[in-house]
Write a protein that holds these residues in place. Structure first.
Motif, PDB file in Angstrom:
ATOM      1  N   THR A  50     -14.254  -5.280  -6.972  1.00 15.01           N
ATOM      2  CA  THR A  50     -14.691  -5.903  -8.203  1.00 15.01           C
ATOM      3  C   THR A  50     -13.745  -7.013  -8.637  1.00 15.01           C
ATOM      4  N   GLU A  51     -12.431  -6.769  -8.509  1.00 18.00           N
ATOM      5  CA  GLU A  51     -11.446  -7.777  -8.910  1.00 18.00           C
ATOM      6  C   GLU A  51     -10.166  -7.600  -8.110  1.00 18.00           C
ATOM      7  N   VAL A  52      -9.432  -8.700  -7.969  1.00 15.31           N
ATOM      8  CA  VAL A  52      -8.127  -8.700  -7.313  1.00 15.31           C
ATOM      9  C   VAL A  52      -7.121  -9.304  -8.281  1.00 15.31           C
ATOM     10  N   ILE A  53      -6.039  -8.580  -8.541  1.00 14.60           N
ATOM     11  CA  ILE A  53      -5.002  -9.052  -9.455  1.00 14.60           C
ATOM     12  C   ILE A  53      -3.708  -9.219  -8.674  1.00 14.60           C
ATOM     13  N   VAL A  54      -3.223 -10.453  -8.590  1.00 12.66           N
ATOM     14  CA  VAL A  54      -1.943 -10.739  -7.940  1.00 12.66           C
ATOM     15  C   VAL A  54      -0.892 -10.877  -9.024  1.00 12.66           C
ATOM     16  N   VAL A  55       0.145 -10.036  -8.969  1.00  5.55           N
ATOM     17  CA  VAL A  55       1.204 -10.038  -9.976  1.00  5.55           C
ATOM     18  C   VAL A  55       2.448 -10.687  -9.386  1.00  5.55           C
ATOM     19  N   LEU A  69       2.677  -1.763 -12.781  1.00  2.86           N
ATOM     20  CA  LEU A  69       2.262  -1.368 -14.130  1.00  2.86           C
ATOM     21  C   LEU A  69       1.613  -2.535 -14.877  1.00  2.86           C
ATOM     22  N   THR A  70       2.154  -3.736 -14.678  1.00  2.24           N
ATOM     23  CA  THR A  70       1.572  -4.921 -15.306  1.00  2.24           C
ATOM     24  C   THR A  70       0.149  -5.152 -14.799  1.00  2.24           C
ATOM     25  N   GLY A  71      -0.018  -5.029 -13.488  1.00  2.00           N
ATOM     26  CA  GLY A  71      -1.355  -5.186 -12.921  1.00  2.00           C
ATOM     27  C   GLY A  71      -2.315  -4.132 -13.431  1.00  2.00           C
ATOM     28  N   LEU A  72      -1.851  -2.899 -13.494  1.00  2.52           N
ATOM     29  CA  LEU A  72      -2.690  -1.797 -13.962  1.00  2.52           C
ATOM     30  C   LEU A  72      -3.141  -2.015 -15.404  1.00  2.52           C
ATOM     31  N   ALA A  73      -2.229  -2.536 -16.219  1.00  6.33           N
ATOM     32  CA  ALA A  73      -2.547  -2.767 -17.627  1.00  6.33           C
ATOM     33  C   ALA A  73      -3.563  -3.893 -17.817  1.00  6.33           C
ATOM     34  N   ASN A  74      -3.750  -4.720 -16.792  1.00  6.82           N
ATOM     35  CA  ASN A  74      -4.645  -5.867 -16.917  1.00  6.82           C
ATOM     36  C   ASN A  74      -5.943  -5.731 -16.114  1.00  6.82           C
ATOM     37  N   THR A  75      -6.224  -4.530 -15.635  1.00  7.61           N
ATOM     38  CA  THR A  75      -7.480  -4.321 -14.914  1.00  7.61           C
ATOM     39  C   THR A  75      -8.658  -4.286 -15.884  1.00  7.61           C
ATOM     40  N   ALA A 155      -4.508   4.265  -3.107  1.00  2.00           N
ATOM     41  CA  ALA A 155      -5.579   4.122  -4.099  1.00  2.00           C
ATOM     42  C   ALA A 155      -5.619   5.361  -4.975  1.00  2.00           C
ATOM     43  N   GLY A 156      -6.140   5.197  -6.172  1.00  4.71           N
ATOM     44  CA  GLY A 156      -6.262   6.332  -7.080  1.00  4.71           C
ATOM     45  C   GLY A 156      -7.389   6.115  -8.066  1.00  4.71           C
ATOM     46  N   ARG A 157      -8.001   7.192  -8.494  1.00  6.27           N
ATOM     47  CA  ARG A 157      -9.001   7.098  -9.552  1.00  6.27           C
ATOM     48  C   ARG A 157      -8.309   6.601 -10.812  1.00  6.27           C
ATOM     49  N   ALA A 158      -8.909   5.630 -11.474  1.00  6.02           N
ATOM     50  CA  ALA A 158      -8.277   4.991 -12.626  1.00  6.02           C
ATOM     51  C   ALA A 158      -7.968   5.992 -13.732  1.00  6.02           C
ATOM     52  N   GLU A 159      -8.863   6.921 -13.985  1.00  3.48           N
ATOM     53  CA  GLU A 159      -8.631   7.886 -15.049  1.00  3.48           C
ATOM     54  C   GLU A 159      -7.454   8.806 -14.716  1.00  3.48           C
ATOM     55  N   VAL A 160      -7.248   9.062 -13.442  1.00  6.76           N
ATOM     56  CA  VAL A 160      -6.106   9.871 -13.015  1.00  6.76           C
ATOM     57  C   VAL A 160      -4.806   9.104 -13.219  1.00  6.76           C
ATOM     58  N   ARG A 162      -4.214   6.763 -15.321  1.00  3.64           N
ATOM     59  CA  ARG A 162      -3.930   6.699 -16.757  1.00  3.64           C
ATOM     60  C   ARG A 162      -3.365   8.021 -17.270  1.00  3.64           C
ATOM     61  N   ALA A 163      -3.924   9.121 -16.782  1.00 12.03           N
ATOM     62  CA  ALA A 163      -3.468  10.440 -17.230  1.00 12.03           C
ATOM     63  C   ALA A 163      -2.037  10.727 -16.787  1.00 12.03           C
ATOM     64  N   LEU A 164      -1.607  10.166 -15.681  1.00 13.03           N
ATOM     65  CA  LEU A 164      -0.257  10.419 -15.170  1.00 13.03           C
ATOM     66  C   LEU A 164       0.817   9.723 -15.992  1.00 13.03           C
ATOM     67  N   ALA A 165       0.433   8.719 -16.768  1.00 13.33           N
ATOM     68  CA  ALA A 165       1.396   7.986 -17.609  1.00 13.33           C
ATOM     69  C   ALA A 165       2.600   7.535 -16.789  1.00 13.33           C
ATOM     70  N   LEU A 166       2.348   6.802 -15.724  1.00 11.92           N
ATOM     71  CA  LEU A 166       3.417   6.320 -14.840  1.00 11.92           C
ATOM     72  C   LEU A 166       4.347   5.391 -15.595  1.00 11.92           C
ATOM     73  N   GLU A 167       5.647   5.491 -15.301  1.00 10.96           N
ATOM     74  CA  GLU A 167       6.630   4.713 -16.052  1.00 10.96           C
ATOM     75  C   GLU A 167       7.774   4.150 -15.227  1.00 10.96           C
ATOM     76  N   GLU A 168       7.918   4.574 -13.968  1.00 13.16           N
ATOM     77  CA  GLU A 168       8.992   4.044 -13.132  1.00 13.16           C
ATOM     78  C   GLU A 168       8.770   2.546 -12.908  1.00 13.16           C
ATOM     79  N   GLU A 169       9.805   1.749 -13.122  1.00 14.11           N
ATOM     80  CA  GLU A 169       9.640   0.297 -13.051  1.00 14.11           C
ATOM     81  C   GLU A 169      10.263  -0.339 -11.817  1.00 14.11           C
ATOM     82  N   THR A 170      10.975   0.443 -11.021  1.00 14.27           N
ATOM     83  CA  THR A 170      11.599  -0.149  -9.830  1.00 14.27           C
ATOM     84  C   THR A 170      11.241   0.657  -8.586  1.00 14.27           C
ATOM     85  N   TYR A 171      12.254   1.167  -7.881  1.00 13.08           N
ATOM     86  CA  TYR A 171      12.013   1.836  -6.596  1.00 13.08           C
ATOM     87  C   TYR A 171      11.231   3.143  -6.715  1.00 13.08           C
TER      88      TYR A 171
END
Length: 237
Positions: A50-55, A69-75, A155-160, A162-171
């Motif tokens: 549906t869409e491709v986001i290059v960050v 995370l930036t890409g995920l927030a802009n889907t 790949a992952g289901r989007a609702e999953v 979101r539910a995981l609340a991922l927060e790691e920003e580096t490695y």
């Protein structure tokens, strides 16, 4: 924009032909991938995405996880989100292999394994292959998730996600998704993908600092989440 038929739950109401449609978003975190990004984009199968986001991570606050995370927030309302590196080491044409377990309702998260028979000689440095096998082995032992690699093509289901609340920003981004997914009881399935020498130099495995930094982050997160779970279980008991 194109869609993909889904045989599992009900992400969207059926269309006029009675088939359920899935919106697939691809996120590509990049850093100095000008030589390869064109080939990556050209190889994405038409009719599946549906869409491709290059960050572009050329910013003061860099980080692989931060870019994801930036890409995920802009889907735009995806049902499935795919993460793919921009160095052309993974092959976007193998996207159907990665999507199949989710589309068929067998998985919530799929991880592409680069340690299969399709791996090209020299594509994955020995120390990187060793580190991934070690990390995957610890995850199998401590979390019971049957994986062999922590590959970036996943790949992952989007609702999953979101539910995981991922927060790691580096490695730690790559392993955090697997650990939190396992602890939450989501189905994590591995899919064999081919792997090729990257175009350009890796910012992680190509440097001593990056190699040790990534290794420390990944192993420490595996142990930290494990004992956090045990501590939580003991408190509940």
């Amino acid at each position: 924009m194109s869609t993909l038929c889904y045989q599992g739950g009900t992400p969207h109401p059926p269309g006029g032909d009675g088939q359920i449609r899935v919106r697939v978003s691809i996120i590509i975190p990049t850093h100095n991938e000008a030589q390869s990004i064109g080939r990556v984009l050209a190889d994405i199968p038409s009719g599946l995405v549906t869409e491709v986001i290059v960050v572009d991570s050329k910013e003061p606050r860099r980080g692989y996880g931060r870019a994801c995370l930036t890409g995920l927030a802009n889907t735009d309302r995806p049902d499935v989100v795919v993460f793919l590196d921009g160095d052309y080491s993974d092959r976007p044409s193998e996207l159907p292999i990665l999507l199949a377990p989710i589309v068929e309702g067998r998985a919530d998260i799929t991880v592409g394994s680069r340690l299969s028979s399709n791996r090209n000689a020299g594509a994955l440095p020995w120390h990187q292959a060793f580190g991934n096998r070690l990390s995957a082995g610890l995850i199998r032992m401590l979390y019971g998730v049957q994986i062999t690699d922590l590959g970036p093509f996943r790949a992952g289901r989007a609702e999953v996600l979101r539910a995981l609340a991922l927060e790691e920003e580096t490695y730690g981004w790559a392993v955090e998704m697997i650990l939190k997914g396992a602890l939450a009881g989501y189905r994590i399935v591995e899919a064999p993908v081919s792997y090729y020498p990257r175009i350009g130099k890796s910012k992680i495995s190509g440097t001593v600092r990056g190699t040790f930094g990534a290794g420390w982050f990944i192993l420490s997160r595996i142990v930290r989440y494990y004992f956090r779970r045990r501590s939580g279980n003991a408190t509940t008991a």
